[in-house]
Design an enzyme around this catalytic site. Structure first.
Site, PDB file in Angstrom:
ATOM      1  N   TRP A 101     -42.380  -8.831 -18.997  1.00  0.00           N
ATOM      2  CA  TRP A 101     -42.568  -6.640 -19.515  1.00  0.00           C
ATOM      3  C   TRP A 101     -41.461  -6.214 -19.116  1.00  0.00           C
ATOM      4  O   TRP A 101     -41.096  -4.947 -19.306  1.00  0.00           O
ATOM      5  CB  TRP A 101     -44.286  -6.110 -18.709  1.00  0.00           C
ATOM      6  CG  TRP A 101     -45.602  -7.037 -19.035  1.00  0.00           C
ATOM      7  CD1 TRP A 101     -46.073  -7.908 -18.224  1.00  0.00           C
ATOM      8  CD2 TRP A 101     -45.970  -6.689 -20.444  1.00  0.00           C
ATOM      9  NE1 TRP A 101     -46.688  -8.570 -19.147  1.00  0.00           N
ATOM     10  CE2 TRP A 101     -46.693  -8.117 -20.550  1.00  0.00           C
ATOM     11  CE3 TRP A 101     -44.942  -6.179 -21.913  1.00  0.00           C
ATOM     12  CZ2 TRP A 101     -47.708  -8.182 -21.787  1.00  0.00           C
ATOM     13  CZ3 TRP A 101     -45.565  -6.965 -22.940  1.00  0.00           C
ATOM     14  CH2 TRP A 101     -46.974  -7.184 -23.124  1.00  0.00           C
ATOM     15  N   ASP A 171     -44.025   0.476 -13.861  1.00  0.00           N
ATOM     16  CA  ASP A 171     -45.254   0.094 -14.770  1.00  0.00           C
ATOM     17  C   ASP A 171     -46.381  -0.682 -13.756  1.00  0.00           C
ATOM     18  O   ASP A 171     -45.795  -1.619 -12.811  1.00  0.00           O
ATOM     19  CB  ASP A 171     -45.198  -0.885 -15.879  1.00  0.00           C
ATOM     20  CG  ASP A 171     -45.719  -1.978 -16.319  1.00  0.00           C
ATOM     21  OD1 ASP A 171     -46.979  -1.359 -16.142  1.00  0.00           O
ATOM     22  OD2 ASP A 171     -45.247  -2.747 -17.053  1.00  0.00           O
ATOM     23  N   LYS A 195     -56.276  -3.606 -18.409  1.00  0.00           N
ATOM     24  CA  LYS A 195     -56.441  -4.534 -17.923  1.00  0.00           C
ATOM     25  C   LYS A 195     -57.363  -4.431 -16.503  1.00  0.00           C
ATOM     26  O   LYS A 195     -58.303  -5.614 -16.039  1.00  0.00           O
ATOM     27  CB  LYS A 195     -55.123  -4.630 -16.689  1.00  0.00           C
ATOM     28  CG  LYS A 195     -53.315  -5.153 -18.127  1.00  0.00           C
ATOM     29  CD  LYS A 195     -53.936  -5.681 -18.529  1.00  0.00           C
ATOM     30  CE  LYS A 195     -52.574  -5.736 -19.979  1.00  0.00           C
ATOM     31  NZ  LYS A 195     -51.480  -6.010 -19.323  1.00  0.00           N
TER      32      LYS A 195
HETATM   33  C1  LIG Z   1     -49.899  -5.875 -20.164  1.00  0.00           C
HETATM   34  C2  LIG Z   1     -48.974  -5.116 -19.652  1.00  0.00           C
HETATM   35  C3  LIG Z   1     -48.468  -4.362 -21.107  1.00  0.00           C
HETATM   36  C4  LIG Z   1     -48.121  -4.343 -22.249  1.00  0.00           C
HETATM   37  O1  LIG Z   1     -49.688  -3.399 -22.396  1.00  0.00           O
HETATM   38  P1  LIG Z   1     -49.376  -2.798 -23.538  1.00  0.00           P
HETATM   39  O2  LIG Z   1     -50.969  -2.133 -24.010  1.00  0.00           O
HETATM   40  O3  LIG Z   1     -50.070  -4.111 -24.603  1.00  0.00           O
HETATM   41  O4  LIG Z   1     -48.175  -2.328 -24.869  1.00  0.00           O
HETATM   42  C5  LIG Z   1     -46.962  -3.743 -20.341  1.00  0.00           C
HETATM   43  N1  LIG Z   1     -46.490  -3.941 -19.277  1.00  0.00           N
HETATM   44  C6  LIG Z   1     -47.479  -4.761 -18.624  1.00  0.00           C
HETATM   45  C7  LIG Z   1     -47.667  -5.463 -16.187  1.00  0.00           C
HETATM   46  C8  LIG Z   1     -48.623  -5.422 -18.254  1.00  0.00           C
HETATM   47  O5  LIG Z   1     -49.757  -5.946 -18.060  1.00  0.00           O
END
Ligand SMILES: *Cc1c(COP(=O)(O)O)cnc(C)c1O
Length: 359
Positions: A101, A171, A195
């Protein structure tokens, strides 16, 4: 009805209590005679829903007054572009690449300027977090970017990087609301909600007000300008109304539990059950350097692909689903987000013990 223990990395489980509330309000939200899915986002009743969600989020996270909370669309991945478009004034940013990511965010940012990879843990399949205490931060960097909990690899920062005065952007998708966070440490911190927080598609961005500019990079679409959404309190266009409503129910659930300190304790207890077992098992082993272990995503392996496959199959037949690891790590991964009950982890460990004794 029989619900499984879902160990998926995302979308993850939601609290049963929240799902029941949503089910009970499906046809008639609080006497409005409508489902939240059907209401006008300009109605008084929906305004109450989104305003309460924001207020509850602020209370939970203790968001200071000089930060905006935005409910946006396009998931976490849209932020990979939106952040550089709005924050890359000098067209320079530094990235710490600790997994897929972070790598995607780094690659996307490089479309807009100079995206420097100043540290990485790719040499050991991202199984640790590099030393971030004294990195070569670029003098002209607009910000330093991290992914704080690495969903695929199961690592988490123990300490935030020393950015030498530069803005920190993080993030936190896969650790969102799993423990307290100090918003003042960040210029911008964001998470996709699927999540830990709610239905996929929504991303919550917490951004310091002075960073909200009306002059993003030339060509930035209106919809990808933070100011558009900040000025309209996340109601510039039709927001994902229902998803925001479910996030709001999850905020209430967390507040009722006692807040983020309490959920952190619960998450630590759950993770300890699994890690203690992995540390003592002869068959199953964790893949992460212990000091960087995530509380949320727990990757593990046996020493054979056949045994991994057999385990995943038998686990599924016993109601433990989505335990297959990411293809880049192989093996298994148990994601144990906020809504995974302690019982789910205890039962998984019992099942692993039984599997170990039989194979
Ligand atoms: C799942 C995830 C993403 C991507 O999320 P989307 O909503 O599918 O774009 C980005 N960063 C992290 C750390 C993630 O776990």
């Amino acid at each position: 009805m029989s619900r499984v223990f879902n160990f998926s990395a995302g979308p993850g489980m939601l609290p049963e209590e929240v799902l029941k509330t949503a089910a009970g309000q499906m046809l008639d939200y609080e006497g409005s005679g409508q489902s939240v899915m059907e209401m006008s986002h300009r109605s008084k009743v929906y305004d109450g829903i989104i305003k309460t969600a924001e207020a509850d989020f602020r209370k939970l996270v203790n968001v200071p007054d000089n930060y905006k909370v935005l409910f946006l669309q396009g998931g976490a991945s849209t932020q990979f572009a939106m952040i550089p478009m709005n924050l890359m004034k000098n067209r320079v940013a530094d990235f710490i690449v600790t997994g897929q990511w972070a790598k995607k965010a780094w690659q996307e940012a490089s479309k807009y300027g100079k995206a420097n990879k100043i540290a990485s843990s790719e040499d050991k399949t991202f199984s640790y977090i590099p030393d971030v205490s004294d990195l070569p931060i670029s003098d002209d960097a607009d910000y330093v970017y991290i992914c704080q909990n690495n969903t695929i690899y199961g690592t988490k920062y123990r300490e935030l990087p020393n950015t030498k005065g530069k803005l920190l952007v993080s993030d936190v998708s896969s650790m969102f609301l799993s423990e307290p966070m100090d918003v003042t440490k960040y210029g911008l911190v964001y998470g996709g909600v699927q999540k830990n927080v709610g239905p996929a598609g929504v991303v919550i961005v917490v951004i310091r007000e002075d960073l909200i500019t009306d002059s993003p990079l030339p060509g930035t679409p209106t919809m990808l300008t933070y100011k558009t959404h900040a000025d309209a309190d996340s109601l510039y266009n039709t927001p994902p109304c229902y998803n925001i409503y479910v996030c709001g129910l999850v905020f209430k659930w967390l507040l009722k539990l006692g807040g983020l300190e309490v959920i952190k304790k619960m998450n630590e207890e759950k993770a300890a059950i699994l890690y203690d077992f992995l540390d003592n098992s002869k068959m199953f082993k964790g893949t992460v350097v212990p000091e960087y272990r995530s509380l949320m995503n727990v990757p593990f392996v046996t020493d054979s692909d056949e045994l991994n496959a057999k385990f995943i199959k038998e686990a599924e037949a016993n109601g433990f689903v989505n335990l297959k690891g990411h293809r880049s790590v192989g093996g298994m991964r148990a994601s144990i987000y906020n809504a995974m009950p302690k019982e789910g982890v205890e039962k998984l460990v019992e099942f692993m013990k039984k599997f170990e004794s039989e194979n």
